[in-house]
Design a protein around this motif. Sequence first.
Motif, PDB file in Angstrom:
ATOM      1  N   ILE A   1       0.938  -1.739   0.446  1.00 29.31           N
ATOM      2  CA  ILE A   1      -0.044  -0.024   0.345  1.00 29.31           C
ATOM      3  C   ILE A   1       0.883   1.577  -0.018  1.00 29.31           C
ATOM      4  O   ILE A   1       2.018   1.421   0.239  1.00 29.31           O
TER       5      ILE A   1
ATOM      6  N   THR B   1      -2.868   0.166  -4.307  1.00 27.50           N
ATOM      7  CA  THR B   1      -2.931  -0.717  -3.336  1.00 27.50           C
ATOM      8  C   THR B   1      -2.709  -2.421  -4.652  1.00 27.50           C
ATOM      9  O   THR B   1      -2.717  -1.912  -5.204  1.00 27.50           O
TER      10      THR B   1
ATOM     11  N   SER C   1      -5.303  -2.070   4.255  1.00 27.24           N
ATOM     12  CA  SER C   1      -5.148  -0.693   4.595  1.00 27.24           C
ATOM     13  C   SER C   1      -4.399   0.126   5.310  1.00 27.24           C
ATOM     14  O   SER C   1      -3.468  -1.178   6.582  1.00 27.24           O
TER      15      SER C   1
END
Length: 125
Positions: free
Chosen positions: A51, A58, A71
């Motif tokens: 990421i 991503t 995330s």
Amino acid sequence: QVQLVESGGGLVQAGGSLRLSCAASGRTFSSYAMGWFRQAPGKEREFVAAISWSGGSTYYADSVKGRFTISRDNAKNTVYLQMNSLRPEDTAVYYCAADVGGAYGSDSSADFGSWGQGTQVTVSS
């Protein structure tokens, strides 16, 4: 230098879910990309997901695409790996890594200079 500490591994049945967390310290977290890699017994370490510094980009290995989500929360200096629809072949030690020299992410372990100690994920059939 960046220090990384993973958590959230464990034993889960096939089809289940786990969320891994990786807490970072030592440098401005929002300035560099992060990644997750894994290593199964007898196999080489392989890329799982990465990421960018902002979370806007991503990248995933084909084997986890559609099942795993990476995330980050820059306010908490933490990156996450949500793993759904787990399979026995996902069993491995999972490592988070920091690419302090890059902001956009990479699938090459050579680009990541800081690594966590790893957390075991075991998926039973």
